[in-house]
Motif scaffolding. Sequence first.
Motif, PDB file in Angstrom:
ATOM      1  N   VAL A  38       0.859  -1.184   0.000  1.00  0.00           N
ATOM      2  CA  VAL A  38       0.000   0.000   0.000  1.00  0.00           C
ATOM      3  C   VAL A  38       0.895   1.234   0.000  1.00  0.00           C
ATOM      4  O   VAL A  38       1.753   1.388   0.871  1.00  0.00           O
ATOM      5  N   MET A  39       0.703   2.071  -0.992  1.00  0.00           N
ATOM      6  CA  MET A  39       1.562   3.262  -1.132  1.00  0.00           C
ATOM      7  C   MET A  39       0.960   4.424  -0.335  1.00  0.00           C
ATOM      8  O   MET A  39      -0.117   4.925  -0.667  1.00  0.00           O
ATOM      9  N   ILE A  87       1.564  -2.761  -6.291  1.00  0.00           N
ATOM     10  CA  ILE A  87       1.588  -1.511  -5.511  1.00  0.00           C
ATOM     11  C   ILE A  87       0.199  -0.885  -5.629  1.00  0.00           C
ATOM     12  O   ILE A  87      -0.304  -0.661  -6.742  1.00  0.00           O
ATOM     13  N   MET A  88      -0.418  -0.655  -4.491  1.00  0.00           N
ATOM     14  CA  MET A  88      -1.820  -0.213  -4.475  1.00  0.00           C
ATOM     15  C   MET A  88      -1.927   1.194  -3.889  1.00  0.00           C
ATOM     16  O   MET A  88      -1.141   1.560  -3.005  1.00  0.00           O
ATOM     17  N   PRO A  89      -2.915   1.952  -4.339  1.00  0.00           N
ATOM     18  CA  PRO A  89      -3.078   3.293  -3.755  1.00  0.00           C
ATOM     19  C   PRO A  89      -3.697   3.217  -2.368  1.00  0.00           C
ATOM     20  O   PRO A  89      -4.489   2.305  -2.093  1.00  0.00           O
ATOM     21  N   GLU A 114       1.103   9.320  -9.723  1.00  0.00           N
ATOM     22  CA  GLU A 114       2.260   8.957  -8.883  1.00  0.00           C
ATOM     23  C   GLU A 114       2.390   7.443  -8.752  1.00  0.00           C
ATOM     24  O   GLU A 114       3.481   6.884  -8.776  1.00  0.00           O
ATOM     25  N   LEU A 115       1.249   6.812  -8.620  1.00  0.00           N
ATOM     26  CA  LEU A 115       1.250   5.348  -8.480  1.00  0.00           C
ATOM     27  C   LEU A 115       1.838   4.694  -9.738  1.00  0.00           C
ATOM     28  O   LEU A 115       2.719   3.824  -9.651  1.00  0.00           O
ATOM     29  N   GLN A 161       4.911  -6.087 -12.442  1.00  0.00           N
ATOM     30  CA  GLN A 161       3.964  -5.306 -11.635  1.00  0.00           C
ATOM     31  C   GLN A 161       2.518  -5.632 -12.017  1.00  0.00           C
ATOM     32  O   GLN A 161       2.189  -5.668 -13.199  1.00  0.00           O
ATOM     33  N   MET A 162       1.687  -5.832 -11.008  1.00  0.00           N
ATOM     34  CA  MET A 162       0.261  -5.982 -11.274  1.00  0.00           C
ATOM     35  C   MET A 162      -0.325  -4.579 -11.445  1.00  0.00           C
ATOM     36  O   MET A 162      -0.041  -3.683 -10.668  1.00  0.00           O
TER      37      MET A 162
END
Length: 417
Positions: free
Chosen positions: A196-197, A223-225, A244-245, A258-259
Amino acid sequence: MPCHDLSEETRKHPCYSFEAHHQYARMHLPVAPACNIQCNYCNRKFDCVNESRPGVTSEVLNPKEAEQKFSWVKSKIDQLTVVGIAGPGDALANWSKTKETFERIRAVDPKITFCLSTNGLLLPKYAQEIVRLGVHHVTVTMNCLDPQIGAKLYRHIYYEGVSYQGEIGAKILLTNQQLGIKLLTQAGVLVKVNIVMVKGINDKHIPEVVKRAKELGAFITNIMPLIPAPGSAFEDFPQTSMDELNALRDFCQIDMQQMRHCQQCRADAIGLLQEDRSQEFRFKPETFQQEKTYRIAVTSKEGKLVNLHFGQATEFLIYEGNRKSFRLIQRRKLAKYCTGSSECEDEAQKEDIVQALSDCDFLLTLRIGYQAKKRLEHQGIRSMEYCYDVESGLNYVLDQIEKKEELRACKKLGGAS
Ligand code: CLF
Ligand code: SF4
């Protein structure tokens, strides 16, 4: 399992294969209500049916109901290939429920692919059993490697009967996550690492996390928001911007696949990733509610009256049933939870007892101490004190459930008006 079967499972897994997500469906079974950590971005109490994010569900099922629901959904969705357990708490903090659910489903469907998602705290303990159960796809949420950053992301962890805060708690969690991932990948499990970013907390550190995931043998990172959940410690944080993500994903892609198609699903999500059908498959009163069964552990000296303190019980009567009837399915012998002041300090033993009851929905007992009650609640087991015969006690539990459901319904009506 031969490798080609694993690649076939993965080819049809909507989260592990981008191509699969338009064609194949997954269903989550919300059998895991308890969680053993508190992430600062999570509030599992907030149940909004329009919301889509991990930790949220509209219902919690027991393993038998989960099996029924699986059969129902499978009969309606041909392209269902994956059954996952992703909360609403942590799959491993509810291990006996998770295990029983997978066992029941395997008995009715030898082919469906199993998947689970965890915060990783208990992975070293359960990695072998996960492999033995035939779970070949496991997601671990690993947000950082540094306990200083971890202390900002996690309010506390609850491990082997003790609550830890700050860097000490984070260090235990981060160590177990990494060890657990390694144990799984060494056994051939495909591990997806979710991150989680959170801007200003771990965003700059994420490339290191991705590198470490690769070293540990992970298959992919996701990588998730951050979605700021109302009532969570991060509720006022800004939602991570997609620009940004994506920039971070592009940067990390150099190291690791990356998913990019994650939908941050609910714990009871059903269907194609982009088309949640969970509302269509809510328990229907006519099909399930009447059959809803509960498992209740009872403390009794001779089996007729609820006349024994929880801490003094060495045998638990395990009943299963509903309004129509209850049946005694087992007499479970366990050590005493508390036999005197010195033995009361044996945290590991207490934890073992709680774990041994974790397949139960309720405890019916003469008396229970505050700490023991809280510890059982952590496992998703509600305790109720009672002092008459067992039979009326079982009905008393059902009365309390119904009262609670009525109250909830009234609150919903009140809120809507
Ligand atoms: Fe569920 Fe997770 Fe298995 Fe998928 S979800 S347990 S790996 S079957 Fe998928 Fe949903 Fe994203 Fe998870 S889209 S939140 S990545
Ligand atoms: Fe919530 Fe999952 Fe974190 Fe537990 S591990 S606090 S359920 S996000």
